[in-house]
Design a protein around this motif. Structure first.
Motif, PDB file in Angstrom:
ATOM      1  N   HIS A 274       0.848  -1.190   0.000  1.00 39.64           N
ATOM      2  CA  HIS A 274       0.000   0.000   0.000  1.00 39.64           C
ATOM      3  C   HIS A 274       0.889   1.248   0.000  1.00 39.64           C
ATOM      4  O   HIS A 274       0.610   2.226  -0.691  1.00 39.64           O
ATOM      5  N   LEU A 275       1.959   1.186   0.781  1.00 40.28           N
ATOM      6  CA  LEU A 275       2.929   2.285   0.829  1.00 40.28           C
ATOM      7  C   LEU A 275       4.330   1.688   0.763  1.00 40.28           C
ATOM      8  O   LEU A 275       4.527   0.530   1.126  1.00 40.28           O
ATOM      9  N   TYR A 276       5.298   2.504   0.321  1.00 42.58           N
ATOM     10  CA  TYR A 276       6.680   2.041   0.331  1.00 42.58           C
ATOM     11  C   TYR A 276       7.497   2.962   1.239  1.00 42.58           C
ATOM     12  O   TYR A 276       7.960   4.031   0.828  1.00 42.58           O
ATOM     13  N   PRO A 277       7.671   2.529   2.503  1.00 39.28           N
ATOM     14  CA  PRO A 277       8.357   3.392   3.468  1.00 39.28           C
ATOM     15  C   PRO A 277       9.872   3.243   3.425  1.00 39.28           C
ATOM     16  O   PRO A 277      10.395   2.147   3.247  1.00 39.28           O
ATOM     17  N   VAL A 278      10.565   4.369   3.567  1.00 39.72           N
ATOM     18  CA  VAL A 278      12.014   4.357   3.835  1.00 39.72           C
ATOM     19  C   VAL A 278      12.234   5.242   5.062  1.00 39.72           C
ATOM     20  O   VAL A 278      11.379   6.045   5.419  1.00 39.72           O
ATOM     21  N   VAL A 336       9.642   8.332   5.351  1.00 39.35           N
ATOM     22  CA  VAL A 336       9.105   8.951   4.134  1.00 39.35           C
ATOM     23  C   VAL A 336       8.542   7.833   3.257  1.00 39.35           C
ATOM     24  O   VAL A 336       9.183   6.806   3.063  1.00 39.35           O
ATOM     25  N   SER A 337       7.331   8.031   2.758  1.00 44.81           N
ATOM     26  CA  SER A 337       6.721   7.044   1.855  1.00 44.81           C
ATOM     27  C   SER A 337       6.967   7.471   0.413  1.00 44.81           C
ATOM     28  O   SER A 337       6.637   8.595   0.028  1.00 44.81           O
ATOM     29  N   LEU A 338       7.542   6.566  -0.369  1.00 41.30           N
ATOM     30  CA  LEU A 338       7.805   6.857  -1.788  1.00 41.30           C
ATOM     31  C   LEU A 338       6.569   6.497  -2.618  1.00 41.30           C
ATOM     32  O   LEU A 338       5.786   5.633  -2.226  1.00 41.30           O
ATOM     33  N   PRO A 339       6.416   7.129  -3.783  1.00 40.86           N
ATOM     34  CA  PRO A 339       5.252   6.820  -4.623  1.00 40.86           C
ATOM     35  C   PRO A 339       5.268   5.351  -5.061  1.00 40.86           C
ATOM     36  O   PRO A 339       6.317   4.853  -5.481  1.00 40.86           O
ATOM     37  N   ILE A 340       4.145   4.682  -4.912  1.00 35.54           N
ATOM     38  CA  ILE A 340       4.087   3.277  -5.353  1.00 35.54           C
ATOM     39  C   ILE A 340       2.733   2.973  -5.987  1.00 35.54           C
ATOM     40  O   ILE A 340       2.238   1.859  -5.965  1.00 35.54           O
TER      41      ILE A 340
END
Ligand SMILES: *Cc1c(COP(=O)(O)O)cnc(C)c1O
Length: 362
Positions: A274-278, A336-340
């Protein structure tokens, strides 16, 4: 909106039947099948679905419910609205409820009966571990799968540790409508019936009010749209996995911690992404990282910028905090969540990778 959605809208408009009709029934059937459960019960939104699940499981006023401090606020709000008392336990390094800490708490407090874990970012909390805790400590586990439709844990689909669990069809979720919506899922006919009643004023048949329910029904328009979107859900989730794989393999920045680095691809393939967190290694650089992304046409987001127990809304509400919530705080300060989004093109994905790999950390 895709062209295939328009006939669904026309069909509902022409039917003259807008609440609890055929569209809802058909979608509930198809969605239950997708989730590998017997019954799905559509609701007005995910928050209500969680509240109803807690009530169906017999939560009484003041009952403690273990839950993470890092999630959508709705997770905690559902507990409070159902009359429960949130007990916040820290998350692990991945941002998911720390089940070792949960077990420690359960050993000290055997009267706790409810556990509300969140499959955050689409990544499944271990279903196996949840099941064991549930069996060993006599817990009702209500999984918050609002971000995790289509996710699994060692082959077991999300929901596998719960008698009844909940999800959301908010437009940005993996399966989203064109408005609010949610659902409960269960294998129990008895629990399904109670949930159906609670979403509809607490009535069984018409005018037979045996429970104090609410008005939280999935309307026909949303159900019709969701039936269309359900058909492409697997393809959309697959696309999210591809993007996640590209990020996990290609993003190499000394300034970031990728939560998926070093994890096997099999793990990547189980999340619904759903989200791609770093995480930023230096939280003080998050603002400049976000504006750097923005300058390059990339929208980074923060999930979540606050700890739930520190929200102003909770200042007069009873809750408990276990420990220092150190890991959750780390996410609050440096995630930070990257666009996915599944509609990202290959060149957009490469652009994200390149921009991040070129960041000098200034
Ligand atoms: C979106 C979300 C909810 C609430 O769903 P709504 O449909 O917006 O009420 C609950 N929990 C989590 C983890 C969510 O992401």
């Amino acid at each position: 909106m895709g062209p295939s959605v328009l006939p669904a809208l026309q069909r509902v408009g022409a039917s003259g039947w807008y609440i609890l009709g055929q569209e809802c029934e058909q979608f509930e059937k198809a969605f239950a099948q997708y989730c590998k459960t017997q019954f799905a019960i559509g609701t007005g939104n995910g928050l209500d679905a969680l509240e109803i699940a807690l009530r169906v499981e017999g939560l009484q006023k003041g009952d403690a419910v273990i839950t993470p401090p890092l999630s959508a606020f709705a997770t905690t709000l559902a507990i409070i609205r159902a009359g429960g008392k949130p007990v916040f336990v820290d998350v692990d390094e991945d941002g998911l409820l720390d089940l070792q800490a949960v077990e420690k708490l359960l050993q000290a407090r055997s009267q706790i009966r409810f556990l509300l874990p969140v499959h955050l970012y689409g990544k499944c909390v271990s279903i196996e571990a949840l099941k064991r805790l549930s069996d060993q400590y006599g817990l009702s586990v209500i999984e918050d799968a609002a971000q995790a439709v289509g996710a699994s844990s060692k082959g077991t689909p999300v929901g596998g540790a719960s008698r009844i669990w909940a999800t959301s069809f908010y437009p940005t979720k993996n399966l989203g409508g064109i408005g609010d919506g949610g659902a409960l899922l269960t294998d129990s006919e008895e629990l399904a019936e109670k949930a159906r009643s609670l979403r509809d004023y607490g009535q069984k048949g018409k005018y037979e009010h045996h429970l104090l329910g609410m008005n939280s029904r999935l309307d026909e328009i949303q159900a019709a749209i969701l039936s269309v979107h359900l058909e492409s859900l697997e393809a959309m989730n697959l696309r999210r996995r591809e993007i996640a794989q590209s990020y996990a393999q290609q993003i190499q920045s000394q300034h970031l911690i990728s939560l998926f680095q070093g994890t096997q691809l099999s793990h990547l393939s189980e999340s619904s992404h759903h989200l791609y967190p770093v995480l930023l290694k230096d939280p003080a650089k998050r603002a400049s990282f976000l504006s750097y992304l923005d300058q390059n046409g990339i929208q980074g987001q923060i999930h979540y910028p606050f700890l739930i127990p520190e929200a102003a809304a909770l200042k007069d509400t009873a809750f408990e905090i276990e420990g220092d919530l150190k890991n959750a705080r780390r996410f609050v300060e440096s995630e930070v969540s990257l666009p996915i989004h599944p509609y990202l093109t290959e060149s957009e994905v490469h652009h994200v990778v390149n921009v991040i790999n070129c960041w000098g950390g200034e």
